[in-house]
Design a protein around this motif. Structure first.
Motif, PDB file in Angstrom:
ATOM      1  N   HIS A   1      -5.559   0.384  -9.609  1.00 32.05           N
ATOM      2  CA  HIS A   1      -4.349   0.528  -8.803  1.00 32.05           C
ATOM      3  C   HIS A   1      -3.160   0.622  -9.747  1.00 32.05           C
ATOM      4  CE1 HIS A   1      -7.040  -1.132  -5.711  1.00 32.05           C
ATOM      5  NE2 HIS A   1      -6.363  -0.292  -4.953  1.00 32.05           N
TER       6      HIS A   1
ATOM      7  N   ASN B   1       0.537   1.104  -5.437  1.00 33.25           N
ATOM      8  CA  ASN B   1      -0.901   0.882  -5.309  1.00 33.25           C
ATOM      9  C   ASN B   1      -1.720   2.166  -5.249  1.00 33.25           C
ATOM     10  OD1 ASN B   1      -0.828  -1.958  -5.374  1.00 33.25           O
ATOM     11  ND2 ASN B   1      -0.201  -1.999  -3.231  1.00 33.25           N
TER      12      ASN B   1
ATOM     13  N   ARG C   1      -4.384   4.947  -6.553  1.00 34.81           N
ATOM     14  CA  ARG C   1      -5.666   4.819  -7.257  1.00 34.81           C
ATOM     15  C   ARG C   1      -5.720   5.690  -8.508  1.00 34.81           C
ATOM     16  NH1 ARG C   1      -9.852   2.078  -4.489  1.00 34.81           N
ATOM     17  NH2 ARG C   1      -9.108   1.419  -2.469  1.00 34.81           N
TER      18      ARG C   1
END
Length: 132
Positions: free
Chosen positions: A106, A119, A121
């Motif tokens: 994250h 956050n 990926r």
């Protein structure tokens, strides 16, 4: 050598048991891996990917981001952060994490304390790699 019905059934059962065992092993072990499996790999990739992500969002940096380990990281819970300044003198903070248990990363980027990326990926070129 005479092939009997018992031998055929035994061979079939053995093959089936092997296939079931292989399937169970595959399902119980996660083949997914962290993109950056070590603290060093995460820290080293963070600056370039964050810089590219910001550039794609129209944000220019005054100089290269400086990255360090975040206190408390472990081999199973990776934590790195970067700091820098935009060309218009706003503070930039980047946070990158990796969780071995969930095999996920994250990333968050803050400019003057406000989230630009929250956050995510992936960042920068890594996002293109995921979709491409």
């Amino acid at each position: 050598m005479k092939i009997t019905r018992t031998r055929v059934v035994a061979a079939g059962a053995t093959g089936l048991a092997g296939a079931i065992a292989a399937t169970a092993f595959f399902l119980l072990t996660d083949s997914k891996e962290l993109r950056y499996p070590t603290q060093t790999a995460l820290r080293n990739a963070l600056a370039a990917n964050a810089t590219e992500e910001l550039r794609g969002r129209g944000v220019s940096l005054a100089s290269a981001l400086q990255c360090t380990d975040i206190e408390g990281w472990t081999k199973l819970r990776l934590r790195a952060g970067c700091k820098g300044t935009t060309t218009d003198r706003r503070d930039v903070q980047v946070i990158g994490t990796g969780e071995d248990r969930t095999k996920t990363h994250h990333f968050t980027i803050l400019i003057d304390g406000r989230p630009v990326v929250e956050n995510a990926r992936c960042l920068g070129a890594d996002c293109r790699r995921e979709t491409g």
